[in-house]
Write an enzyme that holds these catalytic residues in place. Structure first.
Site, PDB file in Angstrom:
ATOM      1  N   GLU A 128      -3.364  20.545  -6.455  1.00 34.05           N
ATOM      2  CA  GLU A 128      -4.660  20.617  -6.599  1.00 34.05           C
ATOM      3  C   GLU A 128      -4.358  19.489  -5.560  1.00 34.05           C
ATOM      4  O   GLU A 128      -3.029  18.756  -5.643  1.00 34.05           O
ATOM      5  CB  GLU A 128      -5.346  20.494  -7.210  1.00 34.05           C
ATOM      6  CG  GLU A 128      -4.623  19.637  -8.988  1.00 34.05           C
ATOM      7  CD  GLU A 128      -5.693  19.190  -9.712  1.00 34.05           C
ATOM      8  OE1 GLU A 128      -6.261  20.384 -10.341  1.00 34.05           O
ATOM      9  OE2 GLU A 128      -5.243  18.201 -10.915  1.00 34.05           O
ATOM     10  N   LYS A 130      -4.230  15.236  -4.660  1.00 31.52           N
ATOM     11  CA  LYS A 130      -4.304  14.553  -5.409  1.00 31.52           C
ATOM     12  C   LYS A 130      -5.491  13.632  -4.776  1.00 31.52           C
ATOM     13  O   LYS A 130      -5.241  13.454  -2.997  1.00 31.52           O
ATOM     14  CB  LYS A 130      -2.842  13.025  -4.945  1.00 31.52           C
ATOM     15  CG  LYS A 130      -3.643  12.025  -5.843  1.00 31.52           C
ATOM     16  CD  LYS A 130      -1.557  11.295  -5.808  1.00 31.52           C
ATOM     17  CE  LYS A 130      -1.576  10.843  -6.779  1.00 31.52           C
ATOM     18  NZ  LYS A 130      -2.437   9.384  -6.289  1.00 31.52           N
ATOM     19  N   ASP A 132      -7.736  10.480  -3.319  1.00 31.78           N
ATOM     20  CA  ASP A 132      -7.223   8.806  -3.562  1.00 31.78           C
ATOM     21  C   ASP A 132      -8.641   8.012  -3.906  1.00 31.78           C
ATOM     22  O   ASP A 132      -9.661   7.778  -2.961  1.00 31.78           O
ATOM     23  CB  ASP A 132      -6.835   8.698  -1.973  1.00 31.78           C
ATOM     24  CG  ASP A 132      -6.279   7.506  -1.706  1.00 31.78           C
ATOM     25  OD1 ASP A 132      -6.042   7.093  -2.384  1.00 31.78           O
ATOM     26  OD2 ASP A 132      -5.993   6.811  -0.477  1.00 31.78           O
ATOM     27  N   TYR A 240     -10.596  17.129 -12.968  1.00 36.43           N
ATOM     28  CA  TYR A 240      -9.919  17.544 -13.037  1.00 36.43           C
ATOM     29  C   TYR A 240      -9.060  17.838 -14.279  1.00 36.43           C
ATOM     30  O   TYR A 240      -8.014  18.577 -14.699  1.00 36.43           O
ATOM     31  CB  TYR A 240      -8.380  17.606 -11.922  1.00 36.43           C
ATOM     32  CG  TYR A 240      -8.263  16.015 -11.917  1.00 36.43           C
ATOM     33  CD1 TYR A 240      -7.676  15.312 -13.186  1.00 36.43           C
ATOM     34  CD2 TYR A 240      -8.874  14.795 -10.861  1.00 36.43           C
ATOM     35  CE1 TYR A 240      -7.443  14.177 -12.275  1.00 36.43           C
ATOM     36  CE2 TYR A 240      -8.530  13.801 -10.616  1.00 36.43           C
ATOM     37  CZ  TYR A 240      -7.152  13.445 -12.008  1.00 36.43           C
ATOM     38  OH  TYR A 240      -7.366  12.163 -11.767  1.00 36.43           O
ATOM     39  N   LYS A 329       3.577  13.124  -1.890  1.00 33.48           N
ATOM     40  CA  LYS A 329       2.500  12.545  -0.812  1.00 33.48           C
ATOM     41  C   LYS A 329       2.273  12.957   0.386  1.00 33.48           C
ATOM     42  O   LYS A 329       3.962  12.519   0.663  1.00 33.48           O
ATOM     43  CB  LYS A 329       3.171  10.625  -1.181  1.00 33.48           C
ATOM     44  CG  LYS A 329       2.477  10.343  -2.684  1.00 33.48           C
ATOM     45  CD  LYS A 329       0.958  10.128  -2.464  1.00 33.48           C
ATOM     46  CE  LYS A 329       1.181   8.928  -3.672  1.00 33.48           C
ATOM     47  NZ  LYS A 329       1.165   7.386  -3.258  1.00 33.48           N
ATOM     48  N   CYS A 423       0.698 -23.655  17.516  1.00 35.56           N
ATOM     49  CA  CYS A 423      -0.574 -23.171  17.159  1.00 35.56           C
ATOM     50  C   CYS A 423      -1.062 -23.243  17.715  1.00 35.56           C
ATOM     51  O   CYS A 423      -1.507 -23.711  19.216  1.00 35.56           O
ATOM     52  CB  CYS A 423      -0.691 -24.216  16.229  1.00 35.56           C
ATOM     53  SG  CYS A 423      -2.455 -23.801  15.163  1.00 35.56           S
ATOM     54  N   CYS A 426      -4.130 -25.455  16.981  1.00 40.11           N
ATOM     55  CA  CYS A 426      -4.478 -27.051  17.123  1.00 40.11           C
ATOM     56  C   CYS A 426      -3.199 -27.203  17.284  1.00 40.11           C
ATOM     57  O   CYS A 426      -3.399 -28.258  18.015  1.00 40.11           O
ATOM     58  CB  CYS A 426      -4.377 -27.290  15.598  1.00 40.11           C
ATOM     59  SG  CYS A 426      -2.719 -26.963  14.613  1.00 40.11           S
ATOM     60  N   CYS A 441       2.194 -22.805  11.388  1.00 37.84           N
ATOM     61  CA  CYS A 441       1.725 -24.263  11.376  1.00 37.84           C
ATOM     62  C   CYS A 441       2.043 -25.476  10.141  1.00 37.84           C
ATOM     63  O   CYS A 441       1.423 -25.303   9.621  1.00 37.84           O
ATOM     64  CB  CYS A 441       0.389 -24.012  11.746  1.00 37.84           C
ATOM     65  SG  CYS A 441      -0.444 -25.130  12.201  1.00 37.84           S
ATOM     66  N   CYS A 446      -4.608 -28.462  10.151  1.00 36.82           N
ATOM     67  CA  CYS A 446      -5.438 -27.168  11.257  1.00 36.82           C
ATOM     68  C   CYS A 446      -7.306 -26.568  10.721  1.00 36.82           C
ATOM     69  O   CYS A 446      -6.719 -25.873   9.690  1.00 36.82           O
ATOM     70  CB  CYS A 446      -4.437 -26.269  10.769  1.00 36.82           C
ATOM     71  SG  CYS A 446      -5.085 -24.638  12.317  1.00 36.82           S
TER      72      CYS A 446
END
Ligand code: IVH
Length: 683
Positions: A128, A130, A132, A240, A329, A423, A426, A441, A446
């Protein structure tokens, strides 16, 4: 036995365990997973092999091959989704997890193992989808729905009946002659792709952060504290499995149980294939992979189970999962698209994360236009360039990733990507510590870091301040109205009213929410400070051990290390945090502002446990762990996480496993719940 290099391998075992614990917390408690299922499974496998290396004879393993129920003291054997705010319910039969595989060979080994047990050439299975979603257990007593409960720690879960009441397809009563007196029906609460898109589109319009995926949103919804809010998000359910059943042995097989579910009007999976061999099961898995994209619920694999309940019982289970079932899976879906740009984001700790801006592409149920590129090494390793055609996948259907570049389509004019040295917000020079993969950074002021810190403080897992999300914080920081956590508490009504998206009522609501938040528990304040490596569970431990911020701020590394669950990295991080003058100043201001910076101490009732250290294991009947801890503390004792020679008593509930064995080995006194209560009563 090979002598282990204890320093090195211990640290890596601990590190992997800690990483898994952090991801468990993100997944189960905060509903904010940061990694995909595949990545999580990989971590689990890494842990298993490290554990096998450290303990090759399996002497200290919790699953010595014997059938064993999960016990709540063995760490997150199946994770733990319980939250303090929900009432608990004990499952009649534990809710286990499933072993996962992505590999046909491993699936065939699963079958071979079972065939060896039963000494047969082939076995009857059921295949059956799976789903999620979020595991749920429904208890019907005399045909009436009594409760819907999450998996929790496998032994007991949270009662969430109030949050799924709006699911029309959920029968409140089953009318069927000969129905078992009590029956636990197991299934999955999910959110359809369509509903997920609807909610995310609305959030996008309000400039609110988008939810990662339908499962995540479903698990956040079942754990909402306000059922009215839950009603606004359409959840659905599919059933199930059979949990506990009184009388037992009422059903003979999964297929007959599945038929009964249908007859009772329960929503069941539409793909339910009975097969007679692993070969046919494999064909059914492939068939399902073709069909599943048309289902309303998100699926991430197929589950193959022995059909006969008596054979399931004979096959048994480990501490974590049944031996009679396995989840195969499916590989994540992949798509090719154009990488239009690479931008970099600055996190609350200054870490710089590169993000791929993609030409939007439909992938596993959602439209993907962004993907994390992790760090500069990853970009260099895959030689990812702006303008490339790239293959994206949603690993585990959560976080979109750039898998690889389609080199054949690369233009001659393309140039290697140069990671910024400054960065983006900044303009400070970025730094990179030798031990880290991320560039940072270093500028504490910042604005992007400030936003990150404030967002984290206000987030649900910390102070849970309503309506103080990313968009609002963005404005507050840019306009200079808040540049530190204490600034939030100085905001005036007229300042909030002046922000985009606010009217009188909503501005007052935010001011009220901020003021209400001063009453949040101390551990939430501590967690909200954003000390690196200190998540909610560490905050709870630190709060109960130190009692308040002043003591914690003064604690030495040694004192911190004496606490279970605090390792060298966390201890150093706490010291570093409070040695920073801005952090120290902000923390002092929070104390002055009247936030709860002390743990409410229960008045001591007696001192019978003075100087005694307790460890708790298993599930107690008449109280939960927090209540037991309070009781011990209010009689002068303390509670520690693991059994050692220093432990005076092990308070053992039902299902205590490894701690019980260790206590017995070390000669620690074991108290049953009844003898513990008697001791207190008599004193
Ligand atoms: S059977 C004893 N069947 O997957 C194991 N589980 O990783 C009972 N799930 O917690 C689970 N679809 O939430 C089973 N058709 C299915 C499922 C399914 C989704 C979930 C379930 C479970 C998790 C295990």
């Amino acid at each position: 036995m090979k002598k282990k290099d204890s320093g090195q391998s211990d640290r890596s075992l601990k590190e992997v365990r800690q990483e898994i614990a952090e991801h468990d917390e993100l997944y189960y408690k905060l509903s904010q997973p940061k990694i995909s299922d595949q990545q999580y499974d990989k971590l689990k496998r890494e842990l298993e092999s490290l554990e096998a290396e450290a303990d090759p004879l399996g002497l200290f393993s919790t699953d010595g091959g014997e059938t064993e129920v999960p016990s709540s003291d063995q760490g997150p054997v199946v994770g733990d989704d319980r939250l303090d705010e929900f009432k608990s319910h004990r499952h009649l039969t534990p809710m286990l997890s499933l072993d996962n595989t992505y590999d046909e060979g491993e699936f065939l080994e699963f079958d071979a193992r079972l065939r060896r047990i039963f000494e047969v050439d082939s076995l009857p299975y059921v295949v059956e989808p799976k789903i999620d979603g979020v595991a749920v257990s429904l208890t019907y007593e005399n045909g009436i729905l009594r409760s819907a409960v999450t998996r929790g720690n496998g032994v007991e879960g949270d009662i969430i009946t109030q949050n799924i009441q709006h699911i029309d397809a959920l029968p409140r009563a089953i009318k069927s002659p000969g129905l078992p007196k009590v029956i636990e029906i197991r299934g999955e609460i999910y959110m359809s792709h369509l509903e997920f898109l609807r909610i995310n589109e609305a959030r996008d319009k309000s400039a609110l952060p988008l939810y990662a995926n339908p499962r995540n949103l479903a698990s956040g919804t079942v754990k909402l504290l306000d059922p009215k809010e839950a009603m606004e998000r359409k959840l659905e359910i599919v059933l199930y499995g059979l949990g506990g059943c009184l009388p037992q042995d009422h059903f003979k097989s999964l297929s007959s149980f599945h038929r009964s579910l249908g007859e009772w009007g329960m929503p069941v999976v539409e793909f339910f294939k009975c097969v007679d061999s692993a070969k046919d099961a494999w064909s059914a898995i492939l068939e399902l992979d073709d069909l599943r994209h048309d289902y309303v619920y998100p699926t991430d694999g197929a589950v193959v189970k022995l059909d006969s309940f008596s054979m399931q019982e004979d096959a048994g289970h480990t501490a974590k999962s049944p031996r009679w079932a396995i989840a195969y899976k499916f590989e994540s879906e992949r798509q090719e698209t154009l990488l239009e740009d690479i931008i970099v984001q600055v996190g609350r700790t200054g870490a710089i994360t590169p993000v791929a801006c993609l030409r939007p592409v439909q992938l596993a149920g959602t439209i993907v236009s962004r993907a994390s590129l992790h760090n500069s090494d990853e970009i260099a390793r895959k030689d990812i360039r702006v303008g490339d055609s790239v293959i994206v996948e949603k690993a585990g259907e959560i976080i979109p990733q750039v898998l690889e570049v389609v080199l054949a389509k690369r233009s001659d004019a393309s140039e290697a990507y140069v990671f910024p040295r400054k960065c983006p917000k900044c303009d400070q020079d970025l730094i990179r510590l030798e031990s880290e993969t991320a560039w940072r950074c270093p500028n504490y002021s910042c604005l992007e870091q400030i936003k990150g810190r404030l967002e984290y403080f206000a987030s649900r897992g910390c102070m849970d301040i309503e309506n103080l999300g990313e968009a609002v914080i963005d404005q507050l920081v840019e306009l200079g109205l808040a540049r530190s956590i204490p600034d939030l508490y100085h905001l005036r009504f007229d300042q909030v009213l002046g922000l985009e998206g606010f009217a009188e009522k909503s501005a007052q609501n935010l001011i009220d929410a901020l003021s209400d938040s001063k009453d949040r528990e101390f551990w939430r304040v501590l967690c909200g400070l954003g000390i690196k490596h200190v998540g909610s569970s560490a905050s709870k431990d630190l709060a109960s051990k130190f009692g308040g911020l002043p003591a914690l701020m003064d604690a030495s590394v040694e004192e911190l290390l004496a606490i279970d669950g605090v390792g060298a990295i966390m201890a150093q991080s706490i010291k570093d945090f409070f040695s920073h003058s801005e952090n120290l100043e902000a923390t002092k201001q929070l104390i002055d502002l009247g936030l709860r910076c002390e743990q409410a101490i229960q008045a001591s009732q007696s001192s019978i446990f003075e100087g005694k250290t307790f460890v708790l294991t298993g599930t107690l009947e008449s109280m939960n762990r927090e209540q037991a801890t309070l009781m011990i503390e209010s009689h002068g004792g303390r509670v520690s996480g693991s059994v050692s020679k220093k432990t005076d008593f092990l308070l053992a509930g039902i299902g205590g496993g490894s701690k019980l064995q260790k206590a017995e080995r070390l000669g620690v006194d074991v108290l049953t719940e009844a003898s513990f209560l008697k001791l207190i009563d008599e004193n």
